[in-house]
Design an enzyme around this catalytic site. Structure first.
Site, PDB file in Angstrom:
ATOM      1  N   TYR A 211      40.556  20.827 -40.794  1.00 33.24           N
ATOM      2  CA  TYR A 211      40.126  20.326 -39.494  1.00 33.24           C
ATOM      3  C   TYR A 211      38.597  20.334 -39.442  1.00 33.24           C
ATOM      4  CZ  TYR A 211      39.852  19.978 -34.375  1.00 33.24           C
ATOM      5  OH  TYR A 211      39.580  19.594 -33.083  1.00 33.24           O
TER       6      TYR A 211
ATOM      7  N   ASP B 221      46.546  26.701 -32.253  1.00 30.33           N
ATOM      8  CA  ASP B 221      45.272  26.399 -32.911  1.00 30.33           C
ATOM      9  C   ASP B 221      44.323  27.600 -32.913  1.00 30.33           C
ATOM     10  OD1 ASP B 221      45.641  23.782 -33.796  1.00 30.33           O
ATOM     11  OD2 ASP B 221      45.006  22.892 -31.900  1.00 30.33           O
TER      12      ASP B 221
ATOM     13  N   HIS C 222      37.841  38.365 -15.724  1.00 26.67           N
ATOM     14  CA  HIS C 222      39.051  38.368 -14.904  1.00 26.67           C
ATOM     15  C   HIS C 222      39.427  36.914 -14.626  1.00 26.67           C
ATOM     16  CE1 HIS C 222      38.983  42.747 -13.177  1.00 26.67           C
ATOM     17  NE2 HIS C 222      38.475  42.714 -14.388  1.00 26.67           N
TER      18      HIS C 222
ATOM     19  N   HIS D 202      45.537  44.475 -15.487  1.00 34.28           N
ATOM     20  CA  HIS D 202      44.095  44.360 -15.458  1.00 34.28           C
ATOM     21  C   HIS D 202      43.676  42.904 -15.785  1.00 34.28           C
ATOM     22  CE1 HIS D 202      40.063  46.545 -16.562  1.00 34.28           C
ATOM     23  NE2 HIS D 202      39.851  45.346 -16.086  1.00 34.28           N
TER      24      HIS D 202
ATOM     25  N   HIS E  15      34.825  40.271 -21.751  1.00 32.26           N
ATOM     26  CA  HIS E  15      35.814  40.684 -20.762  1.00 32.26           C
ATOM     27  C   HIS E  15      35.606  39.830 -19.517  1.00 32.26           C
ATOM     28  CE1 HIS E  15      38.367  42.900 -18.161  1.00 32.26           C
ATOM     29  NE2 HIS E  15      37.405  43.514 -17.498  1.00 32.26           N
TER      30      HIS E  15
END
Lengths: 229, 229, 229, 229
Positions: free
Chosen positions: A225, A119, A96, A168, A94
């Site tokens: 790839y 991708d 910001h 958020h 998490h």
């Protein structure tokens, strides 16, 4: 216990700072050990520079601290909800980070406008609905996890490893904490490019066949790839 | 074989990272030796910090690996298509640099709004059409090269050393890999300035006489910029 | 006198530079000692790199220099007005940080669009009215303090520790100079995110219940963020 | 000859790079010695890292090289035109700094939106008209200087030390090369803030009384900013 996972989670927490995704202490990474059902997570509100691997907090799926002297991150119940909802993931991040948060604040999913996005994310990065007053007032952090799961309903979390929580900020996940950090870095850049594209001209989404091609050349059964494993 | 070109291509690949044009492994540079008809290119999905000059892969014009232990970049067929289409170029760069990619995602050519642009690109930097489903599903990377050549139809690739692939990102080229890197750096800044100009007010393109003056004082037969050679 | 506060104010002045909030000498931090009624502030127009803690200027509430060889910051009367108006604050920061200043120049309050904002500011960050010609011509810096106090009328400065001065730039405050710097750093990022959100789509403000939740989990009587004190 | 001025001009050229105003070799600084009527300027198209103070080129007001082994900057005639038009200036800076150039490309003067601007520029920073085909084809660089002087007609160049050349980029000036560099740094930040303000909401210009107050508290006869001289 779980010394290696503590080390991994500790390093992943430093990595989100090093990649410029964290202002002050706005960010946390956890790792999950499916064998024991235990989660390792950053302690709450602690400076990244003072933290050591042994400060990482271990909790069980109910959020009870099993080991560690400090409070776990306030976002602990959100992380736990994601480990319960998404089988097969072992790391949650998490942050910001600026541009992903800007999209979350605008309440908009990030449209898939190009192959950088394709991708990594198999379609638009979803945004959750806003939480109700009840969900916010009672068990807020756990309910945040539930609305994330709701936003991913019908979508395999392995092909959509990120979400924007409305008003958020983003959450990302992966098989390991390091993978979830990698996704968080890409998400921030994808969010930045998409905001710029929108400012240049109202863009149209990528064609379905190009999305398929890019996502599948990296992740599908016939991925070609990178180097032979 | 081609040890000097491997060294040049290796250094050019590091330079696109140093100039901030590359996120993770989104970028590759190749060099072409017209005498032997061989191309040197970065290996696919390899970390820039682990790579050495001897890891560079050598292929022929059909894409067959002639030397090297690793897979060449997935974008190899695009590079090869450009060396076939554009006589006289010896280096190709592909990045997902932020602002040039934002224009590619918006599906818009970068208009020539000022002399910074005019010093390097003799008109708007073109954007390709979108690939069809067929072109995407079959021989995608090679077809990417073909739509680039199509977008440049009737334009000398020496006076327009860059293109935006629609819904994707930029390619640039030059006489050497180092020149192509130089163009990629300029393109990103030109894309950034143009996006800012658009956000300030709907801008008008540069006058034709000013475009001529700036492009030709650097590149024409009577160029007078810089020192005597 | 007040050697510790001089050291704190000195360090806080360096910190606003370190955090990238200051261009040239556009910024100043002060600290206030309520016991003695004396303020410590940066000298005016002095280079940050030449400055030492002992260069900090001490003034009383009327602005008379009590100690120090140099002129105090030209913004001294604004700082004093804030210490008079806002009981309980002990540090004031003024910067021209890019994004907060852009909002001030646009003459708009920063709407509360997300939890990053809500964690620090309990509602929109207000913008002052423009000063009249009289207020500008006579005692300009002190009147700047008065319009700030006016913009905060009815709002507890502890829950709204920042303001934008119209056509000018932000001021922030806190219990100590270090706290006021922390707020200035957050304000700049919140301003940046809000500007980006606005550029993506016209955003709606955060729900009241989410604002309450985030602000109060960090600052209310039942705050549960961070470690036990 | 003019060894001190060569050193000053050399350092000023490095400073515009250090401040991030220059991409590649897009920038040059000159200094003028009014006593001898000679100008010192950066050589054309030379890498900043290879350059030494002794590489600086000395020309007279007609542009004839009086000392120096290399060609002077291609923009030499523009610099000379400014020294002729603006009495009392001793340094000129030309950059393609990102945000100031974006305004020049948009063909718009930078409106005075706040006190950061007002502290340095006494009103909007003007943009020149576009050059005609004739002016561009014949004696282009000198004519660039003439349209700058035309854009400043009736404005004292001391109170407006900058201009945007339409479809091109900024020029700034001052009493010394170092002052002109200082102005170039401020101009770029002022341009950046103004672009951001415009993207937030259509802003209104600063009130005349506030412009007067800020400009005059730093530059007028009764300036009171900084320390006693």
């Amino acid at each position: 216990m779980l010394e290696q996972l503590k080390e991994d989670v500790y390093r992943a927490n430093l990595d989100i700072v090093r990649h410029g995704l964290v202002l002050m202490t706005f960010g946390n990474v956890s790792g999950f050990d499916r064998a024991s059902g235990l989660m390792v997570i950053k302690p709450s509100g602690v400076s990244y520079s003072d933290m050591t691997a042994s400060d990482m907090v271990v909790t069980d799926l109910s959020g009870t601290v099993v080991e560690g002297a400090m409070n776990p991150s306030t976002d602990t119940p959100t992380h736990l909800a994601l480990y319960k909802a998404f089988q097969g993931i072992g790391g949650v991040v998490h942050t910001h980070s600026t541009h992903a948060t800007a999209w979350a604040q605008a309440g908009r999913a990030i449209p898939c406008l190009g192959t950088t996005h394709a991708d990594y994310f198999y379609g638009p990065v979803p945004v959750t609905r806003r939480l109700t007053a009840e969900e916010t007032e009672d068990d807020y952090e756990y309910n945040t996890g539930l609305v994330i799961a709701e936003a991913l309903a019908g979508i395999d979390p392995k092909i959509m490893p990120a979400v924007l929580v409305n008003s958020h900020a983003p959450f990302t996940w992966g098989v390991t904490p390091a993978t979830a950090v990698h996704i968080a870095v890409i998400l921030e850049e994808v969010a930045r490019m998409a905001a710029l594209s929108v400012s240049i001209a109202p863009p149209e989404e990528i064609d379905r066949h190009l999305l398929d091609r890019h996502y599948l050349r990296k992740h599908g059964n016939s991925a070609y790839y990178g180097q032979k494993k």
